[in-house]
Write a protein that holds these residues in place. Structure first.
Motif, PDB file in Angstrom:
ATOM      1  N   THR A   1      41.725  28.250  26.272  1.00 46.14           N
ATOM      2  CA  THR A   1      41.570  30.004  26.023  1.00 46.14           C
ATOM      3  C   THR A   1      40.607  30.353  26.071  1.00 46.14           C
ATOM      4  N   ALA A   2      39.611  30.023  25.814  1.00 49.52           N
ATOM      5  CA  ALA A   2      38.333  31.044  26.350  1.00 49.52           C
ATOM      6  C   ALA A   2      38.591  31.047  27.425  1.00 49.52           C
ATOM      7  N   PHE A   3      38.346  29.939  28.841  1.00 47.64           N
ATOM      8  CA  PHE A   3      38.228  30.201  30.081  1.00 47.64           C
ATOM      9  C   PHE A   3      39.630  31.216  30.673  1.00 47.64           C
ATOM     10  N   ASN A   4      40.701  31.682  29.858  1.00 48.96           N
ATOM     11  CA  ASN A   4      41.851  32.099  30.069  1.00 48.96           C
ATOM     12  C   ASN A   4      40.871  33.710  29.915  1.00 48.96           C
ATOM     13  N   THR A   5      40.721  33.754  28.723  1.00 40.83           N
ATOM     14  CA  THR A   5      40.124  35.405  28.150  1.00 40.83           C
ATOM     15  C   THR A   5      39.383  35.844  29.194  1.00 40.83           C
ATOM     16  N   ILE A   6      38.068  34.912  29.474  1.00 46.78           N
ATOM     17  CA  ILE A   6      37.217  34.880  30.130  1.00 46.78           C
ATOM     18  C   ILE A   6      37.597  35.985  31.614  1.00 46.78           C
ATOM     19  N   TYR A   7      38.839  34.912  32.183  1.00 41.92           N
ATOM     20  CA  TYR A   7      39.108  35.396  33.212  1.00 41.92           C
ATOM     21  C   TYR A   7      39.590  37.039  33.144  1.00 41.92           C
ATOM     22  N   ALA A   8      40.575  36.884  32.013  1.00 47.05           N
ATOM     23  CA  ALA A   8      40.918  38.293  31.900  1.00 47.05           C
ATOM     24  C   ALA A   8      40.662  39.175  31.799  1.00 47.05           C
ATOM     25  N   GLN A   9      38.995  39.417  30.846  1.00 47.16           N
ATOM     26  CA  GLN A   9      38.184  40.502  31.497  1.00 47.16           C
ATOM     27  C   GLN A   9      37.516  40.077  32.403  1.00 47.16           C
ATOM     28  N   ASN A  10      37.165  39.327  33.132  1.00 49.82           N
ATOM     29  CA  ASN A  10      36.846  39.498  34.872  1.00 49.82           C
ATOM     30  C   ASN A  10      37.197  39.890  35.467  1.00 49.82           C
ATOM     31  N   LEU A  11      39.004  40.004  35.463  1.00 48.80           N
ATOM     32  CA  LEU A  11      39.521  40.890  36.370  1.00 48.80           C
ATOM     33  C   LEU A  11      39.825  42.504  36.560  1.00 48.80           C
ATOM     34  N   LYS A  12      39.680  42.670  34.294  1.00 48.95           N
ATOM     35  CA  LYS A  12      39.130  43.936  34.676  1.00 48.95           C
ATOM     36  C   LYS A  12      37.804  44.242  35.178  1.00 48.95           C
ATOM     37  N   ALA A  13      36.936  42.997  34.861  1.00 49.51           N
ATOM     38  CA  ALA A  13      35.454  43.988  35.551  1.00 49.51           C
ATOM     39  C   ALA A  13      35.747  44.284  37.387  1.00 49.51           C
ATOM     40  N   MET A  14      36.046  43.178  37.484  1.00 48.26           N
ATOM     41  CA  MET A  14      36.591  43.722  39.049  1.00 48.26           C
ATOM     42  C   MET A  14      37.119  44.914  38.969  1.00 48.26           C
ATOM     43  N   ALA A  15      38.406  45.321  38.871  1.00 50.19           N
ATOM     44  CA  ALA A  15      38.673  46.682  38.627  1.00 50.19           C
ATOM     45  C   ALA A  15      38.136  47.909  38.485  1.00 50.19           C
ATOM     46  N   GLU A  16      37.156  47.839  37.483  1.00 48.34           N
ATOM     47  CA  GLU A  16      35.425  48.994  37.154  1.00 48.34           C
ATOM     48  C   GLU A  16      34.611  48.740  38.398  1.00 48.34           C
ATOM     49  N   LEU A  17      34.730  47.363  39.034  1.00 52.14           N
ATOM     50  CA  LEU A  17      33.584  47.729  39.902  1.00 52.14           C
ATOM     51  C   LEU A  17      34.524  48.170  41.617  1.00 52.14           C
ATOM     52  N   CYS A  18      35.421  47.622  41.693  1.00 52.35           N
ATOM     53  CA  CYS A  18      36.372  48.599  42.799  1.00 52.35           C
ATOM     54  C   CYS A  18      36.095  50.152  42.775  1.00 52.35           C
ATOM     55  N   GLN A  19      37.042  50.307  41.626  1.00 54.54           N
ATOM     56  CA  GLN A  19      36.756  51.451  41.439  1.00 54.54           C
ATOM     57  C   GLN A  19      35.389  52.277  42.104  1.00 54.54           C
ATOM     58  N   LEU A  20      34.603  51.722  40.878  1.00 48.27           N
ATOM     59  CA  LEU A  20      33.002  52.142  41.814  1.00 48.27           C
ATOM     60  C   LEU A  20      32.673  52.160  43.371  1.00 48.27           C
ATOM     61  N   THR A  21      33.151  51.062  44.118  1.00 46.78           N
ATOM     62  CA  THR A  21      32.937  51.278  45.249  1.00 46.78           C
ATOM     63  C   THR A  21      33.480  51.920  45.700  1.00 46.78           C
ATOM     64  N   GLY A  22      34.882  53.195  45.430  1.00 51.74           N
ATOM     65  CA  GLY A  22      36.260  53.565  46.145  1.00 51.74           C
ATOM     66  C   GLY A  22      36.634  51.821  46.315  1.00 51.74           C
ATOM     67  N   GLU A  23      36.804  51.236  46.161  1.00 52.42           N
ATOM     68  CA  GLU A  23      37.860  50.293  47.213  1.00 52.42           C
ATOM     69  C   GLU A  23      38.950  49.930  46.495  1.00 52.42           C
ATOM     70  N   GLU A  24      40.426  49.746  47.344  1.00 56.22           N
ATOM     71  CA  GLU A  24      41.866  50.134  46.941  1.00 56.22           C
ATOM     72  C   GLU A  24      41.782  48.903  45.987  1.00 56.22           C
ATOM     73  N   GLU A  25      41.308  47.725  46.233  1.00 56.53           N
ATOM     74  CA  GLU A  25      41.993  46.706  45.127  1.00 56.53           C
ATOM     75  C   GLU A  25      41.917  46.637  43.851  1.00 56.53           C
ATOM     76  N   GLU A  26      41.436  48.041  43.218  1.00 63.92           N
ATOM     77  CA  GLU A  26      41.601  48.351  41.541  1.00 63.92           C
ATOM     78  C   GLU A  26      43.208  47.971  41.045  1.00 63.92           C
ATOM     79  N   THR A  27      44.056  48.249  41.301  1.00 64.06           N
ATOM     80  CA  THR A  27      44.822  48.265  40.968  1.00 64.06           C
ATOM     81  C   THR A  27      45.390  46.704  41.312  1.00 64.06           C
ATOM     82  N   HIS A  28      45.525  46.096  42.110  1.00 63.20           N
ATOM     83  CA  HIS A  28      45.021  44.970  42.663  1.00 63.20           C
ATOM     84  C   HIS A  28      44.648  43.576  41.349  1.00 63.20           C
ATOM     85  N   TYR A  29      43.622  44.545  41.227  1.00 61.07           N
ATOM     86  CA  TYR A  29      42.913  43.915  39.801  1.00 61.07           C
ATOM     87  C   TYR A  29      43.701  44.051  38.332  1.00 61.07           C
ATOM     88  N   LEU A  30      43.816  45.142  38.415  1.00 63.99           N
ATOM     89  CA  LEU A  30      44.877  45.496  36.705  1.00 63.99           C
ATOM     90  C   LEU A  30      46.023  44.930  36.702  1.00 63.99           C
TER      91      LEU A  30
END
Length: 451
Positions: free
Chosen positions: A246-275
């Motif tokens: 449970t904890a492992f996958n909760t953290i995974y979900a949180q970090n996929l959202k963080a990846m989307a935010e990092l992609c948005q910051l840099t203008g990367e197209e993968e933001e939607t992919h991670y969301l």
């Protein structure tokens, strides 16, 4: 706001009687981190990390490094935090994999290593820096995002983002066996909560209180993995230990959202992919892990997602996810954390409900089976503040302050007495400074709103 000290500040001062001040805690955390810090070069690699504990845990660990980032940034040591993350990625494989431990200078603890250092260099030429074959909770995207939030260094994000993408791609391709967005671990040691009691039914350990029998059962899992050459398809087929924690996958979900935010910051197209990935993971957590009758999120095992019905301290972790309905969050928190069903102790949050057969509040080789770890309080405090549970969030922080005042920076604590156990000068307890910052920021927002 005028007219002297606020009611909140008066209450805080009254509650904090007998505990170290925030300034004293910050100074002690900084001291522990610096005493455990190590840097150097070996075989073409540059490393810089903080040992979780000088003797017990002398290596660079994956999620420990991320915790150190949260602590360092809370102390204003942002450049140091960047070096920690860069060190973590030094040995990343081309396919994106990063092991849960980086062995830079030593393979064995203390005395054996000291003896080996006396041996001729040609005897030791075989030793090279390397990683373990296991993973740990994937919290590194949040760590990188935290660094950016403190210094807006977009160049640093751009440098790390390709490595982060490879890492999370490896996890999705190699540990999401069923394609439902849930990652599996292949040994108890991958969850970061080595002897977690929810794994007992899968290990066929029925005695409750841990002992040598449990040790051998876990060792057999690792021996099985080794004999299978850590081949993930073969391990999944054998179904010996395939757990969706449970904890492992909760953290995974949180970090996929963080990846989307990092992609948005840099203008990367993968933001939607991670969301999209995050949404799938969150949906699967709710559909497969949540037990409506027990109002708890359980770990799962096997090909058919069988619930491991043991109330560990992670049964309420998924409430932090935005897509979990508010009503579910309220029920889970009120049943277990707020009313403290099985979690009613003087020093919360215990790693296992007190009425579970495996509960042991004392020091033991078999950790995560009762004692309180600061990381649980840190993980839940931010959510409680966000949702308006200021009193409950404050209690979690005050409990940590009292533990550190009473027993210092220890690996874990007796939830009834506050006595410290396990490793000494343990850096995880330094997360208290991030908790202090959160509370101060929350109070600042409240004061601005009331003006």
């Amino acid at each position: 706001m005028q007219g002297g000290m606020s009611t909140s500040s008066k209450r805080k001062n009254a509650d904090d009687q007998g505990v170290l001040s925030d300034e004293e805690i910050r100074a002690q955390v900084r001291d522990v981190l610096y005493r455990n810090m190590i840097s150097g070069q070996r075989a073409g690699f540059t490393y810089h990390f903080t040992k979780p504990s000088p003797g017990t845990y002398p290596f660079q660990y994956f999620w420990d490094t991320c915790f150190h980032v949260f602590t360092l940034t809370a102390l204003g040591e942002v450049e140091m935090a960047k070096e920690h993350v860069q060190s973590l990625f030094e040995m990343q494989r081309p396919d994106g994999f990063i092991g849960h431990m980086n062995y830079w200078k030593r393979l064995w603890p203390g005395r054996i290593t000291d003896f080996l250092q006396l041996m001729p260099r040609d005897v030791l030429h075989f030793y090279k820096p390397h990683m373990s074959a296991l993973v740990q909770p994937p919290i590194v995207a949040q760590a990188v995002l935290r660094i950016y939030q403190h210094n807006q260094d977009l160049a640093f994000v751009k440098q790390l983002l390709p490595k982060l993408k490879r890492y999370y791609r490896w996890l999705a391709q190699n540990r999401d066996f069923e394609g439902e967005g849930l990652l599996s671990i292949i040994t108890p040691f991958e969850s970061g909560m080595d002897w977690k009691a929810s794994y007992d039914p899968l290990l066929k350990f029925t005695k409750g209180k841990a002992g040598p029998q449990l040790f051998w059962k876990v060792l057999q899992v690792d021996a099985h993995n080794f004999l299978k050459g850590y081949s993930l398809p073969r391990l999944y087929k054998s179904n010996r230990f395939i757990v969706k924690d449970t904890a492992f996958n909760t953290i995974y979900a949180q970090n996929l959202k963080a990846m989307a935010e990092l992609c948005q910051l840099t203008g990367e197209e993968e933001e939607t992919h991670y969301l999209v990935l995050a949404k799938q993971t969150e949906r699967s957590i709710l559909n497969h892990m949540y037990d409506e009758e027990d109002a708890a999120f359980y770990d799962l095992h096997g090909h058919h997602f069988k619930k491991l019905r043991v109330r560990t301290g992670t049964i309420f972790f998924p409430v932090v996810l935005k897509s979990v309905p508010d009503e579910v969050c309220r029920i889970v928190l009120e049943r277990h954390l707020l009313q403290k069903d099985g979690f009613h102790v003087p020093f919360p949050i215990p790693s296992l409900a007190v009425d579970e057969p495996a509960f042991n509040p004392n020091g033991s080789l078999y950790i995560w089976r009762g004692p309180t770890w600061v990381v649980f309080n840190w993980f839940m405090q931010g959510y409680l503040l966000e949702k308006g549970y200021q009193k409950e969030a404050r209690e979690l922080l005050l409990s940590v302050k009292r533990l550190i005042t009473k027993s210092g920076f220890r690996e874990y604590y007796n939830p009834f007495t506050g006595e410290g156990h396990g490793a000494e000068d343990f850096t995880w307890s330094g997360l208290v400074v991030d908790m202090i910052n959160r509370e101060n920021e929350d109070e600042g927002r409240g004061m601005r709103t009331s003006q």
